[in-house]
Design a protein around this motif. Structure first.
Motif, PDB file in Angstrom:
ATOM      1  N   ASP A 123       1.621  -1.941  -0.336  1.00 34.15           N
ATOM      2  CA  ASP A 123       2.914  -1.994  -0.443  1.00 34.15           C
ATOM      3  C   ASP A 123       3.166  -3.185  -0.579  1.00 34.15           C
ATOM      4  N   ILE A 124       4.654  -2.960  -0.489  1.00 36.38           N
ATOM      5  CA  ILE A 124       5.228  -4.588  -0.887  1.00 36.38           C
ATOM      6  C   ILE A 124       5.177  -5.037   0.750  1.00 36.38           C
ATOM      7  N   SER A 125       5.618  -4.906   1.984  1.00 33.51           N
ATOM      8  CA  SER A 125       5.512  -5.852   3.485  1.00 33.51           C
ATOM      9  C   SER A 125       4.341  -5.279   3.523  1.00 33.51           C
ATOM     10  N   LYS A 126       4.128  -6.236   4.489  1.00 35.74           N
ATOM     11  CA  LYS A 126       3.508  -7.143   5.541  1.00 35.74           C
ATOM     12  C   LYS A 126       1.981  -5.703   6.494  1.00 35.74           C
ATOM     13  N   ALA A 127       3.109  -4.121   5.900  1.00 39.72           N
ATOM     14  CA  ALA A 127       2.561  -3.104   6.850  1.00 39.72           C
ATOM     15  C   ALA A 127       1.173  -2.794   6.445  1.00 39.72           C
ATOM     16  N   VAL A 128       0.603  -3.197   5.235  1.00 42.43           N
ATOM     17  CA  VAL A 128      -0.437  -2.671   4.942  1.00 42.43           C
ATOM     18  C   VAL A 128      -1.579  -3.833   5.035  1.00 42.43           C
ATOM     19  N   TYR A 129      -1.655  -4.599   5.796  1.00 44.43           N
ATOM     20  CA  TYR A 129      -2.304  -5.061   6.877  1.00 44.43           C
ATOM     21  C   TYR A 129      -3.097  -4.513   7.473  1.00 44.43           C
ATOM     22  N   ASP A 130      -1.993  -3.068   8.561  1.00 46.86           N
ATOM     23  CA  ASP A 130      -2.376  -2.295   9.273  1.00 46.86           C
ATOM     24  C   ASP A 130      -2.886  -1.361   9.074  1.00 46.86           C
ATOM     25  N   VAL A 131      -3.278  -0.787   7.366  1.00 48.31           N
ATOM     26  CA  VAL A 131      -3.412   0.539   7.032  1.00 48.31           C
ATOM     27  C   VAL A 131      -5.379   0.697   7.047  1.00 48.31           C
ATOM     28  N   SER A 132      -6.235   0.036   6.861  1.00 44.10           N
ATOM     29  CA  SER A 132      -7.390  -0.608   7.286  1.00 44.10           C
ATOM     30  C   SER A 132      -8.247   0.464   8.809  1.00 44.10           C
ATOM     31  N   ASN A 133      -7.281  -0.039   9.796  1.00 44.64           N
ATOM     32  CA  ASN A 133      -7.197  -0.005  11.049  1.00 44.64           C
ATOM     33  C   ASN A 133      -6.513   1.721  11.418  1.00 44.64           C
ATOM     34  N   ASN A 134      -5.336   2.199  11.026  1.00 45.99           N
ATOM     35  CA  ASN A 134      -5.246   3.481  11.474  1.00 45.99           C
ATOM     36  C   ASN A 134      -6.147   4.156  10.765  1.00 45.99           C
ATOM     37  N   LEU A 135      -6.480   3.882   9.679  1.00 47.66           N
ATOM     38  CA  LEU A 135      -7.230   4.829   8.854  1.00 47.66           C
ATOM     39  C   LEU A 135      -8.623   5.052   9.231  1.00 47.66           C
ATOM     40  N   LYS A 136      -9.313   3.790  10.159  1.00 45.01           N
ATOM     41  CA  LYS A 136     -10.306   3.986  10.154  1.00 45.01           C
ATOM     42  C   LYS A 136     -11.549   5.471  10.409  1.00 45.01           C
ATOM     43  N   PHE A 137     -10.762   6.622  11.014  1.00 47.18           N
ATOM     44  CA  PHE A 137     -11.060   7.293  11.052  1.00 47.18           C
ATOM     45  C   PHE A 137     -11.088   8.379  10.107  1.00 47.18           C
ATOM     46  N   PHE A 138     -10.319   8.362   8.953  1.00 51.66           N
ATOM     47  CA  PHE A 138     -10.138   8.874   8.057  1.00 51.66           C
ATOM     48  C   PHE A 138     -10.820   8.436   6.842  1.00 51.66           C
ATOM     49  N   CYS A 139     -10.778   7.130   6.702  1.00 48.34           N
ATOM     50  CA  CYS A 139     -11.184   7.117   4.882  1.00 48.34           C
ATOM     51  C   CYS A 139     -11.947   5.458   5.623  1.00 48.34           C
ATOM     52  N   VAL A 140     -12.877   5.750   4.354  1.00 45.67           N
ATOM     53  CA  VAL A 140     -14.119   4.339   5.406  1.00 45.67           C
ATOM     54  C   VAL A 140     -13.802   3.181   4.395  1.00 45.67           C
ATOM     55  N   ASN A 141     -13.138   3.814   3.207  1.00 47.80           N
ATOM     56  CA  ASN A 141     -12.830   2.060   2.930  1.00 47.80           C
ATOM     57  C   ASN A 141     -11.630   2.423   2.134  1.00 47.80           C
ATOM     58  N   PRO A 142     -10.735   2.083   2.767  1.00 47.10           N
ATOM     59  CA  PRO A 142      -9.555   2.026   1.291  1.00 47.10           C
ATOM     60  C   PRO A 142      -9.000   0.431   0.770  1.00 47.10           C
ATOM     61  N   ILE A 143      -8.734   0.904  -0.522  1.00 45.05           N
ATOM     62  CA  ILE A 143      -8.812  -0.433  -1.346  1.00 45.05           C
ATOM     63  C   ILE A 143      -7.122  -0.877  -1.057  1.00 45.05           C
ATOM     64  N   LEU A 144      -6.307  -1.794  -0.565  1.00 45.85           N
ATOM     65  CA  LEU A 144      -5.315  -2.268  -0.411  1.00 45.85           C
ATOM     66  C   LEU A 144      -5.232  -3.450  -0.782  1.00 45.85           C
ATOM     67  N   SER A 145      -3.674  -3.366  -1.588  1.00 43.88           N
ATOM     68  CA  SER A 145      -2.942  -4.868  -2.039  1.00 43.88           C
ATOM     69  C   SER A 145      -1.737  -4.755  -2.055  1.00 43.88           C
ATOM     70  N   GLN A 146      -1.223  -5.472  -1.202  1.00 40.03           N
ATOM     71  CA  GLN A 146       0.095  -5.824  -0.943  1.00 40.03           C
ATOM     72  C   GLN A 146       0.811  -6.324  -2.578  1.00 40.03           C
ATOM     73  N   ALA A 147       1.190  -5.634  -3.498  1.00 36.68           N
ATOM     74  CA  ALA A 147       2.182  -5.049  -4.284  1.00 36.68           C
ATOM     75  C   ALA A 147       2.785  -4.302  -4.176  1.00 36.68           C
ATOM     76  N   ASP A 148       3.749  -5.286  -5.342  1.00 34.21           N
ATOM     77  CA  ASP A 148       5.067  -4.632  -5.792  1.00 34.21           C
ATOM     78  C   ASP A 148       5.431  -3.227  -6.990  1.00 34.21           C
ATOM     79  N   ILE A 149       5.904  -2.023  -6.290  1.00 33.11           N
ATOM     80  CA  ILE A 149       5.766  -0.929  -7.823  1.00 33.11           C
ATOM     81  C   ILE A 149       5.722  -1.480  -8.669  1.00 33.11           C
ATOM     82  N   ASN A 150       6.438  -2.010  -9.340  1.00 31.17           N
ATOM     83  CA  ASN A 150       6.816  -2.950 -10.771  1.00 31.17           C
ATOM     84  C   ASN A 150       5.873  -3.860 -11.289  1.00 31.17           C
TER      85      ASN A 150
END
Length: 336
Positions: A123-150
């Protein structure tokens, strides 16, 4: 478990060396915060930066879409519809390497992340830093980065599946963003995405006019200003009245029929969302989600068909919904 798909330099495609604070190639380096690299520090497009900040504020100021009960009862059916899927379709994600572009705070990811062989989200925004906590019961190790689609930090043809729920139209160019994302998809892989459709002409004009006033405001001030529109939608809804249009008004894109008054205004004049079950704050959030980001393109089915033809994509479906199109395409050849 060994990771299958590595991060690479978005420009040179070189492999990175990763430590706790930094991810580096021979050509560049980027900071790591809470295990998540940030590849967006040098965005030069000022409008894209405004969109980045807008969605960062939106997704970090609410937990509504990530509340377990609300997600199951209120949000999940809408997300399924937006992607053109039924509950029993979700096994198409089983054991696939999946990239979600525009993951936000991770609410859509609940549909497909737990089935993935390996799940990546950007995700381009700072919201990506909340993903791990929000998905903790759904996805054990999401691989995340703050990045531009392009400028995605992956090699071309890396993923089995790419998903994107309402994101491509918030970039400088919807088609180019779709194309740059699909470069990361394997030949034979599939992409499911949702994009906004063009509305009747008065609605298009009014929405753009309101956006021109709202999008220049700081997010918190815009949130307060939008309440006048939310209040209007709420008031119309509480009237619980219908309006009859006796015949098509073709040049305004208004079709004959009987309409709920609030929905008639919403569909034809300007977005004034209201949903009693969602409550005031989230209804207001839906309205600011529409009016605050400066990039907010709308498209026709004919445009999407042309894109698919240009990129040699096989179309499984393009479903027209109330506000957009749910699209499912398969990649049949390399995209350059």
């Amino acid at each position: 478990m060994k990771r299958e798909i590595p991060w690479v330099d978005p420009i040179t495609q070189e492999l990175f060396v990763v430590n706790d604070k930094q991810i580096s190639s021979k050509s560049s380096s980027f900071p790591i915060v809470n295990g998540i690299p940030n590849f967006t520090e040098n965005i030069s497009d000022e409008i894209q930066k405004q969109v980045q900040e807008s969605f960062g504020e939106k997704w970090t100021k609410t937990t509504f879409a990530n509340d377990d009960e609300k997600f199951e009862n209120l949000i999940k059916p809408i997300y399924l519809e937006m992607m053109g899927l039924q509950e029993n379709d979700l096994d198409i994600f089983n054991d696939k390497t999946i990239l979600e572009v525009g993951i936000g705070s991770g609410s859509s990811s609940r549909l497909w992340c737990k089935q993935a062989k390996e799940f990546h989200g950007v995700d381009i925004s700072k919201a990506v830093y909340d993903v791990s906590n929000n998905l903790k019961f759904f996805c054990v190790n999401p691989i995340l980065s703050q990045a531009d689609i392009n400028n995605l930090p992956y090699r071309d043809e890396s993923f089995d599946v790419i998903v994107s729920n309402g994101v491509f139209h918030h970039t400088p160019n919807t088609k180019i963003s779709l194309k740059n994302s699909l470069k990361k998809l394997k030949v034979g892989g599939f992409c499911i995405f949702y994009i906004y459709k063009k509305k009747p002409p008065i609605r298009e004009f009014s929405d753009d006019y309101i956006r021109s006033k709202i999008s220049n405001l700081p997010y918190d001030e815009a949130y307060e200003k939008i309440k006048t529109i939310t209040n209007f939608g709420k008031s119309l809804s509480e009237k619980n009245s219908d309006i009859i249009i006796p015949s098509d008004i073709e040049f305004l894109g208004i079709k004959k029929g009987t309409y709920n008054l609030q929905r008639f205004f919403y569909d034809n004049f300007f977005k004034c969302f209201w949903n009693k079950d969602w409550g005031y704050d989230y209804s207001n959030l839906v309205n600011i989600d529409w009016y605050h980001p400066k990039y907010c393109w709308r498209h026709t089915k004919e445009e999407i068909l042309l894109w698919c033809n240009d990129m040699d994509l096989s179309i499984k479906y393009i479903k027209e919904l109330e506000s957009g199109y749910a699209c499912f395409v398969e990649k049949t050849s390399k995209i350059t």
